[in-house]
Structure formats: structure tokens, C-alpha cells
Design a protein around this motif. Structure first.
Motif, PDB file in Angstrom:
ATOM      1  N   LEU A  96       0.802  -1.324   0.217  1.00  0.00           N
ATOM      2  CA  LEU A  96       0.128   0.001  -0.257  1.00  0.00           C
ATOM      3  C   LEU A  96       1.030   1.337   0.368  1.00  0.00           C
ATOM      4  O   LEU A  96       0.555   1.454  -0.589  1.00  0.00           O
ATOM      5  N   MET A  97       2.022   1.638   0.984  1.00  0.00           N
ATOM      6  CA  MET A  97       2.753   1.767   0.810  1.00  0.00           C
ATOM      7  C   MET A  97       3.620   3.072  -0.394  1.00  0.00           C
ATOM      8  O   MET A  97       3.284   3.877  -1.074  1.00  0.00           O
ATOM      9  N   LEU A  98       3.733   1.549  -1.375  1.00  0.00           N
ATOM     10  CA  LEU A  98       4.195   1.646  -1.847  1.00  0.00           C
ATOM     11  C   LEU A  98       3.503   2.189  -3.143  1.00  0.00           C
ATOM     12  O   LEU A  98       3.474   2.439  -4.689  1.00  0.00           O
ATOM     13  N   ALA A  99       2.121   1.200  -3.465  1.00  0.00           N
ATOM     14  CA  ALA A  99       1.572   2.309  -3.986  1.00  0.00           C
ATOM     15  C   ALA A  99       1.315   3.728  -4.297  1.00  0.00           C
ATOM     16  O   ALA A  99       0.768   4.994  -4.707  1.00  0.00           O
ATOM     17  N   ALA A 100       1.139   4.475  -2.829  1.00  0.00           N
ATOM     18  CA  ALA A 100       1.085   5.634  -2.693  1.00  0.00           C
ATOM     19  C   ALA A 100       2.765   6.162  -3.631  1.00  0.00           C
ATOM     20  O   ALA A 100       2.388   7.725  -4.017  1.00  0.00           O
ATOM     21  N   LEU A 101       3.581   5.841  -2.817  1.00  0.00           N
ATOM     22  CA  LEU A 101       4.576   6.691  -3.538  1.00  0.00           C
ATOM     23  C   LEU A 101       4.886   6.641  -4.645  1.00  0.00           C
ATOM     24  O   LEU A 101       5.087   7.758  -5.735  1.00  0.00           O
ATOM     25  N   GLY A 102       4.207   5.373  -5.871  1.00  0.00           N
ATOM     26  CA  GLY A 102       4.148   5.702  -6.754  1.00  0.00           C
ATOM     27  C   GLY A 102       3.588   6.319  -7.529  1.00  0.00           C
ATOM     28  O   GLY A 102       3.514   7.466  -8.592  1.00  0.00           O
ATOM     29  N   ILE A 103       2.025   6.443  -7.026  1.00  0.00           N
ATOM     30  CA  ILE A 103       0.895   7.111  -7.348  1.00  0.00           C
ATOM     31  C   ILE A 103       1.950   8.847  -7.485  1.00  0.00           C
ATOM     32  O   ILE A 103       1.221   9.482  -9.055  1.00  0.00           O
ATOM     33  N   THR A 104       2.090   9.150  -6.289  1.00  0.00           N
ATOM     34  CA  THR A 104       3.122  10.785  -6.140  1.00  0.00           C
ATOM     35  C   THR A 104       4.491  10.881  -7.089  1.00  0.00           C
ATOM     36  O   THR A 104       4.053  11.464  -7.989  1.00  0.00           O
ATOM     37  N   LEU A 105       4.989   9.572  -7.619  1.00  0.00           N
ATOM     38  CA  LEU A 105       6.133   9.912  -8.108  1.00  0.00           C
ATOM     39  C   LEU A 105       5.556  10.115  -9.968  1.00  0.00           C
ATOM     40  O   LEU A 105       6.442  10.413 -10.192  1.00  0.00           O
ATOM     41  N   ALA A 106       4.814   8.780 -10.163  1.00  0.00           N
ATOM     42  CA  ALA A 106       4.336   9.180 -11.360  1.00  0.00           C
ATOM     43  C   ALA A 106       3.825  10.861 -11.513  1.00  0.00           C
ATOM     44  O   ALA A 106       3.458  11.620 -12.576  1.00  0.00           O
ATOM     45  N   LYS A 107       2.619  11.157 -11.113  1.00  0.00           N
ATOM     46  CA  LYS A 107       2.035  12.757 -10.861  1.00  0.00           C
ATOM     47  C   LYS A 107       3.264  13.681 -10.736  1.00  0.00           C
ATOM     48  O   LYS A 107       2.748  14.809 -11.756  1.00  0.00           O
ATOM     49  N   LEU A 108       3.809  13.472 -10.228  1.00  0.00           N
ATOM     50  CA  LEU A 108       5.497  14.253  -9.872  1.00  0.00           C
ATOM     51  C   LEU A 108       5.876  14.184 -10.951  1.00  0.00           C
ATOM     52  O   LEU A 108       6.724  15.481 -11.260  1.00  0.00           O
ATOM     53  N   HIS A 109       6.066  13.351 -12.249  1.00  0.00           N
ATOM     54  CA  HIS A 109       6.543  13.569 -13.392  1.00  0.00           C
ATOM     55  C   HIS A 109       6.275  13.775 -14.788  1.00  0.00           C
ATOM     56  O   HIS A 109       6.722  13.542 -15.577  1.00  0.00           O
ATOM     57  N   GLY A 110       4.593  13.506 -14.353  1.00  0.00           N
ATOM     58  CA  GLY A 110       3.651  13.916 -15.712  1.00  0.00           C
ATOM     59  C   GLY A 110       3.806  12.301 -16.548  1.00  0.00           C
ATOM     60  O   GLY A 110       3.270  12.718 -17.161  1.00  0.00           O
TER      61      GLY A 110
END
Length: 264
Positions: A96-110
Motif C-alpha cells: 500500500l505504501m509503495l502504491a502511494a509512493l508510485g502514484i506520487t512519483l508518477a504525478k510528480l513527473h507527469g
């Protein structure tokens, strides 16, 4: 990967010595015998088992010395909410934490799909877990968010990790993607020996543009140590990372069916 088995063996030796007994450690498989077929598969280019050895990076000039390291505490109430959300989705806390970080990084990098590097276990055979530090390796994971809701990202990651659908990074370009690592602590005491937690470590150099380490200052709380390459991520982008992470966690906890990219 090393501290827990070493501490357990040391505690066993001390305990038996105090009782006047001879050491009685379990026999280990021969590490070279176990590693040999993995090395041969790597040489032959056979990654059908997903255990090819990560090549040594060829380029060393990408190390960054201008680093901002920010520690963010996840207090017990938030950790409890993350664990509750993980149970609801039938995934582990770290997924779950990896999902949150993955979504964050995807949005951060567009991006709709973000590739990260992490440390993955490579020791699944009988007694392999007893061989200290031998069977963990760097792996690239593709975290896809396009067309998915937050729960979907977590469930896809659960399948990806369960089926080991990661890949070894290339010899060139290993430092081009964010690095994410979970550094969990064994809080159990073994014959008077316990792991000492050091949550004050700070990165002074980076081989990746961004590194996230999740650790445990104590049993109830977590901590994120996020290190940024200041040239790639100025202060505004660093703040945006934490805003996006907070948003991702809120959705995974309270509204997991919300689309990651609401405009889709």
C-alpha cells in the motif's frame, strides 16, 4: 538483509556459552552452490526465473553531492490507518505504501507509468533466507497508473511483487530512476540482544535523482527519509512531492476507488 540473522546467531552463541554448552548453529547450504546456477543463467542471458544478477553500473559520474534530505514522520494514528486500508484491499502494508509512493512519483513527473528501483529478495529456495546478504538485488519495477483507481494500482503491485514481475536494471542508466527502499526493523529481543534503530541517517550523496527510505523509529510509527537532487528537484518540487504523497495516502485510505488521474 544481514542484521537480523547475524544478531540471532550471536544471541544463540552467547546463550549457549553462558550455559557452558557447545555452539549448535544450524548447518547452512553452500552459498556458492546455490548462487552458481543463477550466475550461469545471467551469463547466458536467461532471465526466465527473474533472478539475473544486477550488473555493476558502468557510469559513475552521475553521483550527486548537492542533496536535500527531508525526514517526514508517520505517526501511529496514520500508520494504523494505512494498515487498515491494506487489510481492506487484502495487500501488505508495504505494498500500500509503495502504491502511494508510485502514484506520487508518477504525478510528480507527469507520467502514466513510472519506473523505480528497489531492493528485491532473491532467496526463495530452502534455507536460502539463512544465507546472510547474498540473495537481495536491485530491481526495476514499472508502476502503471493509467486508467486505474488507487485500489487498482495497489492490487496490480501486489500481483507484480507476488509473481516477481520486476527486471534487472541495465548496466547504463541505473541512476536515472527514483530509488525506493523499505528498511523495516526487527524489534524482538533475542537472548538480550536487540536491534538499535538509527533514524537520524542522512544521505550526503545520491546515485539516483530521488531516494525514498521507509523505516521504523519504533513499533507504532514510520518515517520517510526522502533525499532529493537539488538540481533536479528544487524546493518547489520537493514540497509538491509531499503534497502529492499526502493526497495519494488520503485516497488509498478514504476513497480507494477514486481514479488516479481524475481527468480520464
Amino acid at each position: 538483509f544481514c542484521i537480523v540473522p547475524l544478531m540471532t546467531d550471536l544471541a544463540t552463541l552467547v546463550s549457549r556459552a553462558e550455559q557452558g554448552l557447545q555452539p549448535d548453529l544450524p548447518p547452512l547450504p553452500n552459498p556458492l552452490t546455490v548462487l552458481h546456477p543463477r550466475i550461469l543463467r545471467t551469463i547466458e542471458g536467461d532471465d526466465s526465473l527473474g533472478d539475473a544478477v544486477t550488473p555493476q553500473p558502468l557510469e559513475r559520474s552521475k553521483w550527486c553531492e548537492d542533496v536535500a534530505c527531508i525526514a517526514a514522520q508517520m505517526h501511529p494514528a496514520l500508520v494504523a490507518e494505512v494498515k487498515r486500508a491494506a487489510i481492506a484491499l487484502v495487500v501488505t502494508d508495504d505494498i500500500l505504501m509503495l502504491a502511494a509512493l508510485g502514484i506520487t512519483l508518477a504525478k510528480l513527473h507527469g507520467q502514466m507509468c513510472i519506473t523505480i528501483q528497489t531492493v528485491a529478495p532473491q532467496r526463495d529456495g530452502p534455507k536460502d533466507s539463512l544465507m546472510v546478504g547474498l540473495f537481495s538485488d536491485n530491481r526495476w519495477i514499472d508502476i502503471r497508473t493509467e486508467g486505474l483507481n488507487h485500489a487498482g494500482v495497489a492490487l496490480v503491485l501486489h500481483r507484480l511483487v507476488k509473481e516477481r514481475l520486476w527486471r534487472p536494471p541495465p548496466a547504463v542508466g541505473q541512476g536515472d530512476v527514483p530509488f525506493v527502499n523499505f528498511e523495516w526493523t526487527d524489534f524482538e529481543e533475542h537472548h538480550g540482544f536487540a536491534q538499535i534503530v538509527n533514524s537520524s541517517r542522512r544521505e550526503t550523496s545520491l546515485s539516483s535523482p530521488l531516494k525514498v527510505a521507509v523505516d521504523q523509529p519504533d513499533r507504532q510509527s514510520w518515517q520517510l527519509r526522502v533525499s532529493f537532487d537539488n538540481d533536479r528537484y528544487p524546493v518547489k518540487e520537493q514540497d509538491r512531492f509531499f503534497d502529492l504523497l499526502e493526497e495519494s495516502l488520503e485516497h488509498l485510505i478514504d476513497d480507494p476507488l477514486a481514479l488516479v488521474h481524475s481527468g480520464q
